[in-house]
Design an enzyme around this catalytic site. Structure first.
Site, PDB file in Angstrom:
ATOM      1  N   CYS A 134       3.518   3.349   4.520  1.00 33.64           N
ATOM      2  CA  CYS A 134       4.588   3.370   5.526  1.00 33.64           C
ATOM      3  C   CYS A 134       5.933   3.825   4.955  1.00 33.64           C
ATOM      4  O   CYS A 134       6.962   3.675   5.601  1.00 33.64           O
ATOM      5  CB  CYS A 134       4.755   1.972   6.082  1.00 33.64           C
ATOM      6  SG  CYS A 134       5.312   0.834   4.807  1.00 33.64           S
TER       7      CYS A 134
ATOM      8  N   CYS B 126      -3.851   4.717  -3.491  1.00 39.79           N
ATOM      9  CA  CYS B 126      -4.747   5.751  -2.976  1.00 39.79           C
ATOM     10  C   CYS B 126      -6.163   5.331  -3.365  1.00 39.79           C
ATOM     11  O   CYS B 126      -6.413   5.026  -4.524  1.00 39.79           O
ATOM     12  CB  CYS B 126      -4.416   7.107  -3.589  1.00 39.79           C
ATOM     13  SG  CYS B 126      -5.596   8.373  -3.100  1.00 39.79           S
TER      14      CYS B 126
ATOM     15  N   GLN C 197     -18.093   6.726  10.370  1.00 41.42           N
ATOM     16  CA  GLN C 197     -18.881   7.702   9.620  1.00 41.42           C
ATOM     17  C   GLN C 197     -20.135   8.084  10.390  1.00 41.42           C
ATOM     18  O   GLN C 197     -20.922   8.892   9.922  1.00 41.42           O
ATOM     19  CB  GLN C 197     -19.283   7.116   8.260  1.00 41.42           C
ATOM     20  CG  GLN C 197     -18.129   6.975   7.283  1.00 41.42           C
ATOM     21  CD  GLN C 197     -18.530   6.277   6.011  1.00 41.42           C
ATOM     22  OE1 GLN C 197     -18.128   5.149   5.775  1.00 41.42           O
ATOM     23  NE2 GLN C 197     -19.306   6.925   5.168  1.00 41.42           N
TER      24      GLN C 197
ATOM     25  N   GLU D 289     -20.466  10.302  -5.029  1.00 45.26           N
ATOM     26  CA  GLU D 289     -20.841   8.946  -5.422  1.00 45.26           C
ATOM     27  C   GLU D 289     -21.193   8.744  -6.899  1.00 45.26           C
ATOM     28  O   GLU D 289     -20.882   7.698  -7.448  1.00 45.26           O
ATOM     29  CB  GLU D 289     -22.048   8.498  -4.579  1.00 45.26           C
ATOM     30  CG  GLU D 289     -21.721   8.425  -3.108  1.00 45.26           C
ATOM     31  CD  GLU D 289     -22.805   7.728  -2.319  1.00 45.26           C
ATOM     32  OE1 GLU D 289     -23.944   8.198  -2.366  1.00 45.26           O
ATOM     33  OE2 GLU D 289     -22.522   6.721  -1.669  1.00 45.26           O
TER      34      GLU D 289
ATOM     35  N   CYS E 165       0.812  -1.223   0.000  1.00 42.65           N
ATOM     36  CA  CYS E 165       0.000   0.000   0.000  1.00 42.65           C
ATOM     37  C   CYS E 165       0.842   1.268   0.000  1.00 42.65           C
ATOM     38  O   CYS E 165       0.395   2.312  -0.452  1.00 42.65           O
ATOM     39  CB  CYS E 165      -0.961   0.005   1.175  1.00 42.65           C
ATOM     40  SG  CYS E 165      -0.203   0.380   2.755  1.00 42.65           S
TER      41      CYS E 165
HETATM   42  S1  FES Z   1      -6.336   7.165   0.305  1.00 40.71           S
HETATM   43 FE1  FES Z   1      -5.325   8.735  -0.795  1.00 40.71          FE
HETATM   44  S2  FES Z   1      -6.297  10.513  -0.118  1.00 40.71           S
HETATM   45 FE2  FES Z   1      -7.450   8.926   0.829  1.00 40.71          FE
HETATM   46  S1  FES Z   2       3.311  -1.080   2.501  1.00 46.17           S
HETATM   47 FE1  FES Z   2       1.393  -1.128   3.471  1.00 46.17          FE
HETATM   48  S2  FES Z   2       1.930  -0.735   5.505  1.00 46.17           S
HETATM   49 FE2  FES Z   2       3.828  -0.913   4.576  1.00 46.17          FE
END
Ligand code: FES
Ligand code: FES
Ligand SMILES: Cc1cc2nc3c(=O)[nH]c(=O)nc-3n(C[C@H](O)[C@H](O)[C@H](O)COP(=O)(O)OP(=O)(O)OC[C@H]3O[C@@H](n4cnc5c(N)ncnc54)[C@H](O)[C@@H]3O)c2cc1C
Length: 1281
Positions: free
Chosen positions: A68, A165, A761, A1226, A65
């Site tokens: 980090c 993102c 939310q 949406e 992701c």
């Molecule tokens: S995940 Fe990138 S701005 Fe929300």
């Molecule tokens: S790449 Fe996702 S937490 Fe490190």
């Protein structure tokens, strides 16, 4: 103080943001104080938990992701030169950081010292929405600048390949970062200057602390337990001695290079007895040394590719850039990769294939012995006490064609379905294979590598002879027998891919010798740099409303200063909870044994159903119970879930208990030790089709929701229609994939009150749920939410049971407790988007006019009826109309229950499936009539339909829709592009293009009520606003939303949060204005200063606080139109979007950049739903096999259209919305269905070439595997003519 520690040889020193840090081994009696860390403590944990540097986020903890990412500079022991790079701190063991200089997002810029240009440009160019991904984005870009100076646009896109993102659609992030390339025009340069001036930027170094100033805090010290063994040898003999010495007595020793295998298959491996780092050994870091990273290997191969005999290295480098992503490749070594395959034979290692094809040899050392072996031989020998030292790459004559392939579920950052590397010695004049070729495949099975029979078959034959091609493919089919891999892809697809890749390489090798219409099959499907345009109008007379300005919080998001829930400091004595989840989906719990877990040091308790002091029934959205009850509807439809399962387990992943421990890692390990025994286990019912076997009533109109849409007489009209068709279409579920995990903290107070901090939310419902669970009245529970890192519906019902479970633990133990789910638990236990099965019968005429429609939409509710399902059912049948004229339509909802989580709302719930359903019917009719699908749509428009008596609303709709259509046709050059696509398709057998257009009428229901508190401070006239909305990227934040100000609020969702809050604030302001009126200057006199008015009013006892509620109100339509052009590789199923134009009516936009961002982000999330995000299950247990970022695939920036154009329609005032605006969060999800329609049309083109003219349904998600399968390419079609 100098440590008296005897084991000082184990000291590891490094710096974080220029502040020195040390890790020492704890010894009995020493007086060193510091944090305790272990052998496996990661840099990310150390930063966040031990050093209170929460700007560095974590989500997946496996390198996928990018949340980090930090920057690391260290000296390469082989060259003596410093090297700077981005790395994933979630996979770096703290003990491997020796001599590193680490920069975190806080260190490069902040509010106090001024922002770094990377932070400022990302913020001001609208590259952040919820902001949770932003620090990682910033650090990837910062690292690129550190290593490359001024990068090229290509390097910028490459550097961002490891950052996901979920909010933005990536375009603004890439745009912001491309301003650092030399390729910017004058207006961008001016924009950048303005941004940096406004943000007080402090140059490019980021080194705002040298750690040398007077008063700099002393070096910080961390301590590891005396028993932990970490060695960081600086020579090879020492490393080999450490390895054999430490492993005596059968101890497990792990060699550590990049440690990235902990993100792949070793994620949950038990800690080893000892660790030996390979990073400080100079010979391992020399060119082609075993500790050379994949990034360095790519650079070396690129350099080498200019030398005679090494041309093939360019192809190797190209392929290696598809391995993992930049931050992973910056740490991962090629030798580590080979060793992953050593441990897990079926791992489809790209490195293994490439090095084997290149005939690399490996040097391996054991003690004083050294041996040189082929890469393949590695897998036949024992590697105990051995270290790979280096590799040699022999030259390869130019007569060898070196080509490799990697077919993946998304464009980048994914492992292969099947990969292949081929070396074909071919006489270019005759096409003859002059000696035995090398044909290697990955992703087939743990054993299969060489297609030996096919290699033998091809030897000495001419590739351009029909019998060679057919013979080779037949031989290959005979020897490729894929092992089942339920997590990734079907065996038949992987077998076909192997054949198709061989066919591709034959065409590639023959080049111009094959007919022109086949040649594109030999080329890779790539995507150029992403570009886009954003068009909107703004009315200066209204500014700041309607002004294109960045969000207030953007800078603190990009600098990591914006606080998310898990960034909050721990309270003294705070504990951590980790769920134990059911591992089967339909069974009775017969016993639970937590004794082993409870015996683990650091574990405090194991909380289950019997500990719940209130009710174990989790009432989702309890506020509706009375409401619907009052309407006389069945109370049973109120959803029931359990906090902890205590009888029959209804779905695999259902929570059974919560281990509570001193820290999260201990809680996680302990949770794995809890043994749950099951009885009466039955096969779970997972899909709608399975459920319909025993729940035939799902085929009928739902009992739950008696509503339906009935216009005219569909049965009679169907009977009389000149043409009829019927079909079925399915769309699966979707994980919300918020970058911020589900998180909650519950802190008991001295007087029995509970402070509940929840990433939700809907804080009101969290408080209700907690009150229900712990039996404490709502007024004693203080709920608070500051902001969330993404919601999309995923933090409505899902946040309630997590908060309740956490509260039960906190009350039971009378200690603060925090629960933050990891990605596996989120996917396993949390509710996701409702899946649908849609069946339809349509009657139509020659012009494509839909004369009759009967449609039934069956929803999978999960394990029981839900209120959300009920609401969605009522809504979905209405949304099917989209903008079409319904003359004789019957649309009914149906529901089934399954052994799945209780499904929930997800961005554009119901609308997205409904609009996709009717649009599928339109394409189906067009297919049957061989008409352009747009013409069929036009024939069915309600707007402009002379049969419909005009109303002011319909006239407005006509105006908007005809404007959109005419602009789209003109600006997107639709007619010419369609003609080009036709001719492209005629001249390419294995590549197909298609352009699909989708019009939209999205109904915004203002189903919300928002409370607001506006206070004017009499000291200086400043104003504070608190409201019931939750900030999640839409720029809504003011003061934290809490349940004292907002006790009876509502969900922030349905795109209307900003609008409803703004309307409520305006109401409050109107009240305050009225109260201040007597203190303003009488008419005709000069205005009194604001502060004076306020102070006079306050002195006279005027209440300067207004508390208002904005109730539900009338909804409205959002119009839209999308044109999506796809290019499909028929042989692999891969696709790329060449261009997408999205037009959306945002009313008179409140803030155009935010609205553009919402449109792009929503469209991207829809692309995930329709294309890449697939759930796969174990049919026996119901276990989700795709429960990691490693195998669940939201779109990356390379999956985005190459040319992405977004236009907000000219200010189309909306009387109902605040300041005439419309919601944008949406609707665009629905328009992304155009991408699936384009794939459907491209597949139909491929099928036509295959002689198949029938309609084929393309269900969602249309993964690469699914798309190729739909083309139905048969072996006999793979010919050279
Ligand atoms: S995940 Fe990138 S701005 Fe929300
Ligand atoms: S790449 Fe996702 S937490 Fe490190
Ligand atoms: C998100 C992600 C995506 C990925 N995608 C892909 C992909 O698409 N294709 C692909 O092929 N790979 C992929 N990988 C795997 C990646 O390439 C490997 O994780 C990496 O190369 C391992 O190198 P390392 O230095 O981190 O090894 P480490 O994790 O440090 O070590 C791995 C193993 O090798 C042993 N070892 C390390 N060096 C030596 C040595 N010199 N001698 C003997 N044993 C040694 C270690 O003891 C350990 O058992 C991916 C990884 C991640 C995290």
């Amino acid at each position: 103080m100098a440590p008296t520690n005897a084991a000082n040889d184990a000291a590891v020193s490094f710096s974080i943001n220029s502040q020195p840090h040390k890790v020492l081994k704890r010894a009995a009696g020493d007086d060193v104080s510091g944090d305790d860390v272990t052998s496996t403590t990661t840099l990310a944990e150390y930063l966040r938990r031990h050093q209170q540097l929460p700007g560095t986020k974590t989500m997946c903890r496996e390198g996928m992701c990018g949340a980090c990412v930090v920057n690391v500079t260290s000296v390469n022991p082989a060259t003596g030169q410093p090297e700077s790079r981005a790395v994933n701190s979630c996979m770096v063991p703290l003990q491997a950081c020796g001599d590193w200089s680490i920069q975190t997002v806080e260190g490069i810029g902040n509010r106090k010292d001024g922002y770094h240009p990377v932070q400022a440009r990302l913020a001001h160019m609208n590259g952040t929405q919820c902001g949770y991904c932003s620090p990682g984005m910033v650090m990837s870009m910062y690292s690129l600048l550190q290593s490359k100076g001024q990068p090229t646009p290509e390097q910028v896109e490459q550097a961002m390949d490891g950052n996901l993102c979920r909010c933005t659609g990536y375009r603004p992030i890439l745009d912001a970062f491309k301003t650092f390339t030399g390729e910017t025009d004058d207006s961008t340069k001016k924009l950048v200057r303005d941004i940096e001036e406004a943000a007080g930027c402090h140059g490019n170094s980021g080194a705002n602390c040298k750690g040398t100033c007077a008063g700099c805090p002393r070096a910080r010290t961390a301590l590891t337990p005396a028993g932990s063994t970490w060695r960081v040898p600086s020579s090879l003999p020492q490393a080999l001695a450490d390895l054999s010495g430490l492993s005596v007595g059968g101890k497990t020793i792990r060699l550590v290079a990049g440690n990235t295998s902990t993100g792949v298959l070793d994620k949950y491996e038990a800690p080893a007895d000892g660790y030996v780092s390979l990073l400080k050994i100079p010979e391992l870091r020399e060119v082609f040394g075993a500790a050379v990273t994949l990034s360095q290997l790519i650079t070396e191969l690129e350099k080498l590719s200019g030398s005679a005999g090494y041309r093939h290295c360019a192809e190797m480098a190209r392929h290696l850039r598809l391995v993992a992503n930049t931050p992973v490749r910056n740490a991962a070594t090629w030798a580590g990769n080979l060793m992953i395959k050593y441990k897990h034979r079926s791992f489809p290692s790209d490195v293994f294939l490439l090095l084997t094809a290149a005939r690399a040899t490996l040097k391996i050392a054991e003690g004083r012995k050294m041996e040189e072996i082929s890469v393949e031989k590695l897998y036949e020998i024992s590697m105990a006490n051995k270290i790979i030292i280096s590799m040699k790459l022999p030259a390869l004559d130019d007569k060898y064609i070196f080509k490799s392939y990697k077919i993946t579920p998304r464009a980048i950052s994914a492992h292969a379905y099947v990969n292949a590397a081929f070396v074909v010695p071919c006489d270019s004049a005759t096409g003859k294979v002059t000696e035995r070729p090398t044909l290697l495949f990955g992703g087939i099975s743990g054993q299969f590598v060489h297609a030996e029979n096919t290699e033998r078959f091809l030897t000495g034959r001419c590739l351009n002879e029909a019998s060679t091609v057919s013979g080779a493919l037949e031989t290959l089919r005979g020897e490729v027998r894929p092992e089942p891999d339920p997590e990734l892809a079907d065996v038949s697809y992987r077998a076909r891919l192997a054949s198709h890749l061989l066919f591709k390489v034959m065409i590639h090798t023959l080049g111009d010798k094959v007919p022109a219409h086949l040649r594109s099959a030999g080329q890779d499907l790539t995507r150029d740099l992403m570009k886009g345009t954003q068009e909107f109008e703004t009315d200066k007379t209204l500014w700041p409303v309607n002004q294109a300005i960045p969000k207030l919080e953007a800078e603190i998001q990009t600098s990591g200063e914006a606080e998310y829930l898990d960034d909050q400091h721990e309270a003294p004595g705070e504990l951590h909870g980790y769920y134990v989840l059911a591992t089967v989906g339909n069974a009775v719990i017969s016993s639970i044994d937590a004794s082993q877990a409870l015996a683990m040091p650091g574990v405090q308790d194991f909380v289950t159903a019997k500990d719940v002091m209130g009710s174990n029934d989790n009432v989702l959205m309890g506020q509706f119970v009375t409401f619907f009850g009052a309407l006389g509807l069945d109370g049973k439809m109120v959803p029931t879930d359990q906090l902890f399962a205590d009888g029959r387990v209804r779905f695999c992943g259902q929570p059974i208990g919560l281990v509570v421990a001193d820290n999260r890692e201990v809680a996680r390990r302990a949770a794995a030790l809890v043994k749950v025994h099951y009885s009466q286990q039955e096969r779970p019912v997972l899909t709608i089709k399975e459920a319909l076997i025993n729940q035939p009533e799902g085929r009928q109109q739902t009992k739950l929701c008696p509503a339906n849409l009935k216009i005219g007489d569909a049965d009679v009209a169907l009977e009389q229609a000149p043409h009829r068709l019927s079909g079925e279409w399915e769309v699966g579920t979707q994980f919300h994939f918020t970058m911020e995990p589900q998180s909650v903290r519950v802190v008991p107070n001295e007087d029995g009150q509970l402070n509940v901090f929840s990433a939700t939310q809907t804080i009101k419902d969290v408080v209700d749920a907690v009150s229900h669970a712990v039996n404490v009245p709502s007024n004693k529970i203080n709920g608070q939410v500051r902001r969330i890192g993404g919601g999309y519906g995923g933090k409505i019902t899902n946040s309630l049971p997590v908060a309740s479970a956490c509260a039960v633990a906190a009350v039971k133990l009378n200690r603060p407790v925090r629960v933050v789910l990891d990605i596996e638990n989120m996917i396993d236990m949390c509710a996701t988007r409702l899946p649908y099965l849609i069946s339809y019968e349509a009657g139509y005429d020659d012009s494509g006019r839909l004369l009759a429609l009967k449609m039934h939409l069956v929803m999978n509710l999960g394990h029981s009826n839900t209120l959300l399902g009920f609401i969605e059912a009522m809504d979905v049948i209405q949304r099917v109309k989209n903008l079409y004229h319904a003359e004789h339509w019957t649309v009914t909802p149906g529901t089934v229950t399954t052994n799945q989580c209780l499904y929930t709302a997800c961005r554009a719930p119901g609308s997205v499936q409904a609009i996709a359903a009717i649009e599928t019917v339109m394409n189906h009719i067009a297919h049957e009539l061989r008409m352009d699908p747009w013409e069929v749509r036009k024939a069915n428009f309600a707007v402009g339909n002379p049969k419909i008596p005009p109303t002011p609303q319909s006239e407005d709709a006509n105006r908007v829709v005809s404007l959109m259509v005419s602009e789209m046709f003109e600006k997107a050059d639709i007619m010419k592009r369609k003609a080009d696509i036709d001719s492209f398709n005629k001249s390419n057998r294995w590549r197909k293009r298609a352009l699909a257009m989708l019009p939209m009428n999205y109904h915004v229901a203002m189903m919300s009520k928002m409370v607001t508190l506006v206070s004017i401070y009499d000291k200086d006239g400043s104003v504070a606003v608190s409201h019931g909305g939750v900030e999640m990227g839409q720029g809504l934040n003011t003061k934290p939303n809490n349940t004292l100000v907002n006790p009876n609020g509502f969900v922030t969702g349905g795109s209307v949060g900003s609008e409803m809050c703004s309307l409520a604030v305006r109401q409050a302001c109107d009240q305050l204005k009225e109260r201040l009126k007597p203190f303003r200057a009488p008419e005709g006199e000069p205005e009194r200063p604001w502060q004076q008015v306020v102070q006079m009013a306050s002195m006279m006892g005027t209440n300067l606080t207004a508390h208002t509620l904005r109730p539900w109100s009338q909804g409205y339509s959002v119009w839209g139109l999308t044109a999506a052009e796809v290019e499909l590789d028929v042989l692999t199923g891969e696709y790329r979007f060449n261009r997408v134009d999205v037009y959306e009516d945002a009313g008179q936009s409140l803030s155009p950049w935010i609205d553009v961002g919402q449109v792009e982000g929503a469209f991207t999330m829809g692309m995930g739903l329709f294309l890449t995000e697939q759930y796969r299950y174990d049919p026996e247990t119901g276990r989700k096999l795709t429960n990691r970022a490693w195998n669940y695939y939201p779109p990356t920036h390379k999956d985005m259209p190459r040319d992405f154009r977004v236009k907000l329609l000219k200010n189309n005032k909306n009387d109902v919305g605040i300041f005439n605006s419309k919601a944008t969060g949406e609707p665009a999800v629905c328009m992304s269905h155009a991408c699936l329609l384009a794939i459907q049309q491209a597949v139909a083109e491929a099928r036509r070439d295959a002689g198949l003219n029938d309609w084929v349904t393309i269900n969602a998600p249309s993964t690469v595997e699914y798309t190729e399968t739909a083309c139905e390419t048969k072996p006999e079609m793979l010919v050279l003519s």
